[in-house]
Design a protein around this motif. Sequence first.
Motif, PDB file in Angstrom:
ATOM      1  N   GLY A 299      -0.402 -17.677 -11.579  1.00  0.00           N
ATOM      2  CA  GLY A 299      -0.036 -16.380 -11.035  1.00  0.00           C
ATOM      3  C   GLY A 299      -1.189 -15.502 -10.618  1.00  0.00           C
ATOM      4  O   GLY A 299      -2.033 -15.156 -11.429  1.00  0.00           O
ATOM      5  N   PRO A 300      -1.235 -15.083  -9.361  1.00  0.00           N
ATOM      6  CA  PRO A 300      -2.146 -13.991  -9.019  1.00  0.00           C
ATOM      7  C   PRO A 300      -1.441 -12.670  -9.351  1.00  0.00           C
ATOM      8  O   PRO A 300      -0.400 -12.673  -9.999  1.00  0.00           O
ATOM      9  CB  PRO A 300      -2.304 -14.149  -7.504  1.00  0.00           C
ATOM     10  N   THR A 301      -2.002 -11.586  -8.916  1.00  0.00           N
ATOM     11  CA  THR A 301      -1.268 -10.334  -9.081  1.00  0.00           C
ATOM     12  C   THR A 301      -0.525 -10.019  -7.784  1.00  0.00           C
ATOM     13  O   THR A 301      -0.616 -10.756  -6.809  1.00  0.00           O
ATOM     14  CB  THR A 301      -2.201  -9.181  -9.481  1.00  0.00           C
ATOM     15  N   ALA A 302       0.212  -8.925  -7.791  1.00  0.00           N
ATOM     16  CA  ALA A 302       1.060  -8.577  -6.655  1.00  0.00           C
ATOM     17  C   ALA A 302       0.239  -8.078  -5.472  1.00  0.00           C
ATOM     18  O   ALA A 302      -0.821  -7.487  -5.646  1.00  0.00           O
ATOM     19  CB  ALA A 302       2.045  -7.490  -7.080  1.00  0.00           C
ATOM     20  N   SER A 303       0.764  -8.326  -4.263  1.00  0.00           N
ATOM     21  CA  SER A 303       0.268  -7.585  -3.107  1.00  0.00           C
ATOM     22  C   SER A 303       1.208  -6.392  -2.925  1.00  0.00           C
ATOM     23  O   SER A 303       2.359  -6.445  -3.353  1.00  0.00           O
ATOM     24  CB  SER A 303       0.249  -8.464  -1.858  1.00  0.00           C
ATOM     25  N   THR A 304       0.703  -5.320  -2.314  1.00  0.00           N
ATOM     26  CA  THR A 304       1.498  -4.091  -2.314  1.00  0.00           C
ATOM     27  C   THR A 304       1.444  -3.351  -0.983  1.00  0.00           C
ATOM     28  O   THR A 304       0.544  -3.560  -0.166  1.00  0.00           O
ATOM     29  CB  THR A 304       0.992  -3.089  -3.376  1.00  0.00           C
ATOM     30  N   SER A 305       2.411  -2.463  -0.858  1.00  0.00           N
ATOM     31  CA  SER A 305       2.465  -1.510   0.245  1.00  0.00           C
ATOM     32  C   SER A 305       2.886  -0.184  -0.384  1.00  0.00           C
ATOM     33  O   SER A 305       3.894  -0.124  -1.088  1.00  0.00           O
ATOM     34  CB  SER A 305       3.488  -2.011   1.252  1.00  0.00           C
ATOM     35  N   ILE A 306       2.082   0.839  -0.173  1.00  0.00           N
ATOM     36  CA  ILE A 306       2.265   2.083  -0.940  1.00  0.00           C
ATOM     37  C   ILE A 306       2.192   3.301  -0.016  1.00  0.00           C
ATOM     38  O   ILE A 306       1.316   3.373   0.853  1.00  0.00           O
ATOM     39  CB  ILE A 306       1.167   2.197  -2.041  1.00  0.00           C
ATOM     40  N   ASP A 307       3.110   4.250  -0.186  1.00  0.00           N
ATOM     41  CA  ASP A 307       3.025   5.535   0.517  1.00  0.00           C
ATOM     42  C   ASP A 307       2.765   6.639  -0.499  1.00  0.00           C
ATOM     43  O   ASP A 307       3.426   6.679  -1.546  1.00  0.00           O
ATOM     44  CB  ASP A 307       4.350   5.878   1.220  1.00  0.00           C
ATOM     45  N   ILE A 308       1.812   7.510  -0.184  1.00  0.00           N
ATOM     46  CA  ILE A 308       1.491   8.616  -1.090  1.00  0.00           C
ATOM     47  C   ILE A 308       1.517   9.932  -0.327  1.00  0.00           C
ATOM     48  O   ILE A 308       1.009  10.013   0.803  1.00  0.00           O
ATOM     49  CB  ILE A 308       0.082   8.433  -1.720  1.00  0.00           C
ATOM     50  N   LYS A 309       2.100  10.937  -0.959  1.00  0.00           N
ATOM     51  CA  LYS A 309       2.118  12.284  -0.375  1.00  0.00           C
ATOM     52  C   LYS A 309       1.787  13.258  -1.500  1.00  0.00           C
ATOM     53  O   LYS A 309       2.444  13.245  -2.552  1.00  0.00           O
ATOM     54  CB  LYS A 309       3.511  12.565   0.190  1.00  0.00           C
ATOM     55  N   ILE A 310       0.731  14.056  -1.276  1.00  0.00           N
ATOM     56  CA  ILE A 310       0.339  15.030  -2.310  1.00  0.00           C
ATOM     57  C   ILE A 310       0.099  16.371  -1.633  1.00  0.00           C
ATOM     58  O   ILE A 310      -0.517  16.443  -0.563  1.00  0.00           O
ATOM     59  CB  ILE A 310      -0.935  14.578  -3.071  1.00  0.00           C
ATOM     60  N   VAL A 324       5.776   6.024  -3.063  1.00  0.00           N
ATOM     61  CA  VAL A 324       6.665   4.860  -3.018  1.00  0.00           C
ATOM     62  C   VAL A 324       5.789   3.623  -3.173  1.00  0.00           C
ATOM     63  O   VAL A 324       4.796   3.465  -2.452  1.00  0.00           O
ATOM     64  CB  VAL A 324       7.445   4.795  -1.687  1.00  0.00           C
ATOM     65  N   PHE A 325       6.143   2.763  -4.102  1.00  0.00           N
ATOM     66  CA  PHE A 325       5.309   1.617  -4.476  1.00  0.00           C
ATOM     67  C   PHE A 325       6.105   0.331  -4.308  1.00  0.00           C
ATOM     68  O   PHE A 325       7.060   0.099  -5.039  1.00  0.00           O
ATOM     69  CB  PHE A 325       4.843   1.768  -5.928  1.00  0.00           C
ATOM     70  N   ARG A 326       5.718  -0.464  -3.297  1.00  0.00           N
ATOM     71  CA  ARG A 326       6.432  -1.726  -3.041  1.00  0.00           C
ATOM     72  C   ARG A 326       5.527  -2.877  -3.458  1.00  0.00           C
ATOM     73  O   ARG A 326       4.456  -3.049  -2.887  1.00  0.00           O
ATOM     74  CB  ARG A 326       6.769  -1.842  -1.560  1.00  0.00           C
ATOM     75  N   TYR A 327       5.946  -3.624  -4.456  1.00  0.00           N
ATOM     76  CA  TYR A 327       5.125  -4.714  -5.000  1.00  0.00           C
ATOM     77  C   TYR A 327       5.900  -6.018  -4.886  1.00  0.00           C
ATOM     78  O   TYR A 327       7.031  -6.099  -5.365  1.00  0.00           O
ATOM     79  CB  TYR A 327       4.827  -4.482  -6.494  1.00  0.00           C
ATOM     80  N   GLN A 328       5.270  -7.050  -4.281  1.00  0.00           N
ATOM     81  CA  GLN A 328       5.926  -8.364  -4.314  1.00  0.00           C
ATOM     82  C   GLN A 328       5.358  -9.156  -5.486  1.00  0.00           C
ATOM     83  O   GLN A 328       4.160  -9.137  -5.731  1.00  0.00           O
ATOM     84  CB  GLN A 328       5.806  -9.088  -2.974  1.00  0.00           C
ATOM     85  N   GLY A 329       6.256  -9.843  -6.175  1.00  0.00           N
ATOM     86  CA  GLY A 329       5.848 -10.554  -7.387  1.00  0.00           C
ATOM     87  C   GLY A 329       6.099 -12.044  -7.324  1.00  0.00           C
ATOM     88  O   GLY A 329       6.293 -12.684  -8.342  1.00  0.00           O
ATOM     89  N   GLY A 330       6.114 -12.616  -6.103  1.00  0.00           N
ATOM     90  CA  GLY A 330       6.457 -14.031  -5.997  1.00  0.00           C
ATOM     91  C   GLY A 330       7.966 -14.177  -5.948  1.00  0.00           C
ATOM     92  O   GLY A 330       8.679 -13.217  -5.689  1.00  0.00           O
TER      93      GLY A 330
END
Lengths: 762, 81, 173
Positions: A299-310, A324-330
């Motif tokens: 297992g590697p770790t997840a690749s991600t796509s993230i949106d941040i608003k502050i 918003v945190f989108r993580y793929q886990g295989g």
Amino acid sequence: MPLDNAPEGKRKFNVVGTRPLRPDGIDKVTGRAKFGADASAPGQLVGRILRSPHAHAIIRKIDTSKAEKLPGVKAVITRDDFPDHTGGSGGLYDTLCNVMAREKAFYEGHAVAAVAATSASIARQALKLIKVDYEVLPHVTDVDEAMKPGAPLLHKDMFTDGVDPKPKKPSNIARRFEFGHGDVEAGFKKADIIVERSFKTEAAHQGYIEPHAALASMGPDGSAELWCCTQGHYMVRDVCSQLLGIDIARLRVTQSEIGGGFGGKTTVFIEPVALALARKANRPVKVVMTREEVFKASGPTASTSIDIKIGVTKDGLITAADGVFRYQGGPFQGCSPAEFGAMSAFAQFHLDNVRAVAYDVVCNRPKTISYRAPGAPMANFAVESVIEELAHKLGMEPIDFRIKNAAREGTKSSYGPVYGPIGLGATLEAAKNHPHFKAPLGPNQGRGMAAGFWFNFGGQSCVTLNIPVDGSITVSVGSPDIGGSRAAMCMMVAEEMGIPYDHVRAIIADTSALGYNDVTDGSRTTFATGMACILAARDAIKKLCARAAATWGIPEDAVKWENGYAKPAGPNAGDFAPLSLKEIAEASPGTGGPIAGHHEFSADGAGVSFATHICDVEVDPETGRSSIVRYTVIQDAGKAVHPSYVEGQFQGGAVQGIGWALNEEYIYGKDGRLQNAGFLDYRIPVCSDLPMIDTQILEIPNPGHPYGVRGVGETSIVPPLAAIANAVANATGVRFTQIPLSPPRVLKGIEEAKKAGGRKAA
Amino acid sequence: MAKVVLWGSLRPHTGGKAEVEIEARNVQELLARLGDSYPGLQSQIKRGVSVSIDGLIYREGWLQPLKPDSEVFLLPRMTGG
Amino acid sequence: MSGITVNTKINGDPVEFICEADETLLDVLRNRLGLTGAKEGCSTGDCGACSVTVDGRLTCSCLVLGAEAEGRDIGTIEGMAQGEHLHPLQSKFLEHAALQCGICTPGFLVAAKSLLDKNPDPTETEIRFGLAGNLCRCTGYDKIVRAVQDAAKEMRSAKAKSAKTKTAAKKRA
């Protein structure tokens, strides 16, 4: 459970805090230490695994007849040799499906069959003789693509959990999580400046140098022995027993020395396969992964796509934070650390209005497993990048902006609970006062910083401490020693007993010797197993005092333990010369037999750990290559038991983060196959890439541990991604929102910015 | 009655409530009663939860006693590297 | 497949073994001779965990065939300590906590010794490039570099001392 409500913060330590040599050291520098692949058994066979060349395919039929007939082949196994003992659903079933593919191969490298043969070359030949009939399916490896309607579907029965109403159509989104408090929309209305950005991070592998290895033997009666490198041999025992349908007590697992794990060895891959081969062949079987297999199938770790608003007010107070945190886990649900990403993302801030939404997504990639502070580094990269940008927009020093909004004791954390005493503020202040912070920068250099967080936890530990007649001590623990923890265990026992460090020896016992011990993960071993060692020592001290009391003919509570001696507790107890540990041990055969201390528990009260990192990067404007010129880690350790190994954790985590930020990534072709499954193309940092990594240990005691210890293993990988991205932004004037910051990506960003005429985001 | 705070995506199972009050002496009892009162939560409870009681995280302290005024946060079951 | 008989020297001792044509020196050391100090991390020469010396030259034993050891002088981690005396590099690795898991340690020690044999007073940069063929995932290399620096210093001062003693002895004679 915490031992005392107040830590013994002012306690004077004799052993804890010193830097003795580790007990397993000589074996490790002379080549004697036995790692996973270093064991062998009489009559042992070589086990090899056949893996899917396709990213997504139905397995119609597997024909093993030719392979079975090859002279020297003693066993061939497929899915048919793994009947389902798990009940057909849940995490254990997914583990079964991952260990040996069932209806479908879900990623390139998914195990499909295995052989055991008398030599490696016969095993290799046999794999070629196995005929697998695949029906190749469309695949998806990118997290954003996988979430789109119409994406190739991995599981027809996956309906997103955690949304209301429950979706009617299946998708690759396994689950939605949401954390936070306050009213984010109202918070943004109060903001003067809002920054909103989207980020992507690639999958990184834990990259331990030791490939997975297992040596199994199993008789037809189901009695089995397994030797393997793992972060948790009790976990291996329980999972393998359940997958193979045998009683847990029938399987004894011995943990080899482990050549790195970083979370990657907290599950099983080849261990059940080795056992199943050994059962079928009725001979010992050794299975060792190649490096290519490690990359493609562990297992590697997840690749991600993230949106941040502050959003912030113009005087620099954060009014709202949203992500918003989108993580793929295989291919299996619940494997990506999406929820930990969302929970940890904003943990370093004091926020009235915060929301973090996470999606756990499945893809045609290897089943991910924990990697040091799972989920946190990617989220931190996104959040701390936006923080830096906001500070620039405010015209505020980024460090002052962070200090102003830092979480502190009493802050309601972004994931819920209220913080007790924490060290974040102290690390930020220390960073501000660090000489590194004021050092001048050269041309093409930029400085970046980031603060990061990890939860830490306790878990189950069981320790036995035996005192032979000469008064030396053996400590048996069940937590694999992955980076010098045996030294820490010896130190804590020596501290409690009041004896020299070198009178204590710690070993990692096999699964038949102790009760269950959780996996070495979550930065728990020095904290939880260390606490069990302290409590086992206290148990032994009680028994030693009882022997002294019986010898003197006085009540047990009239005896106290001090610096390795039993002494009368006060003048009323009588006038007796103190009895040393050695004297009591020597007399033990006649005073009641052997003396041992035990403790078993589920440790709670782990203290969270914060770190601030400062980093200087030089970017070559001709090539886009970034070099780290200076790096400083400042982290709260609660109490550093062995400071050298605490520093080592800080340095090692930082460098893994540097690799992730600058070079490391899983590169997939259009065919869904991994293109860089080797250390040449998946480039982890080497010695010549790096400067010295400066460290500063802060000690803000954890009230949940008798010495104030906090776990330190994981936090150090959290801030580097953002610290480096911020440094590169400051060096180049370009804000990068995707890692790794590989030379082509950075060069492209610089050139595009030049064309656009100034600062921009890439 | 202990106050139980749920993470966002569990709220649909409690009719949108972020906090619910449960009478329980310990964590085990609390989780059982929570599952009885809000059956939608059972799948997550089965999958594994950790709790934070008055600021301290307990990964699997089922018998951890609760005070009448304890504040309990449900958290996904902790793992690490 | 018929075996090839190979006569070689390992850590100074004459050794004879039979191997197959496709077996690497690493396979032979580990599987036939029981010398498991050299580790297989990649089998492509990228990680350096299998480092040995062949006629004094630092080599990845996974890239050499067992048959190629014929007539050579092989040095492995098992030959580094002299009796119960650790090599200064071994002591300094322990003192500086230059290992965590320890899987890369034998390779690093063999590579570091090879470096110091050629260059007894390397700069930090020379050490970093000298060890760039060895991967360590635990330490971030900081403590490894410091241990090598410290060992080099100790070895230089020991050498200077013994040279001085020799000169003094000569003078007396």
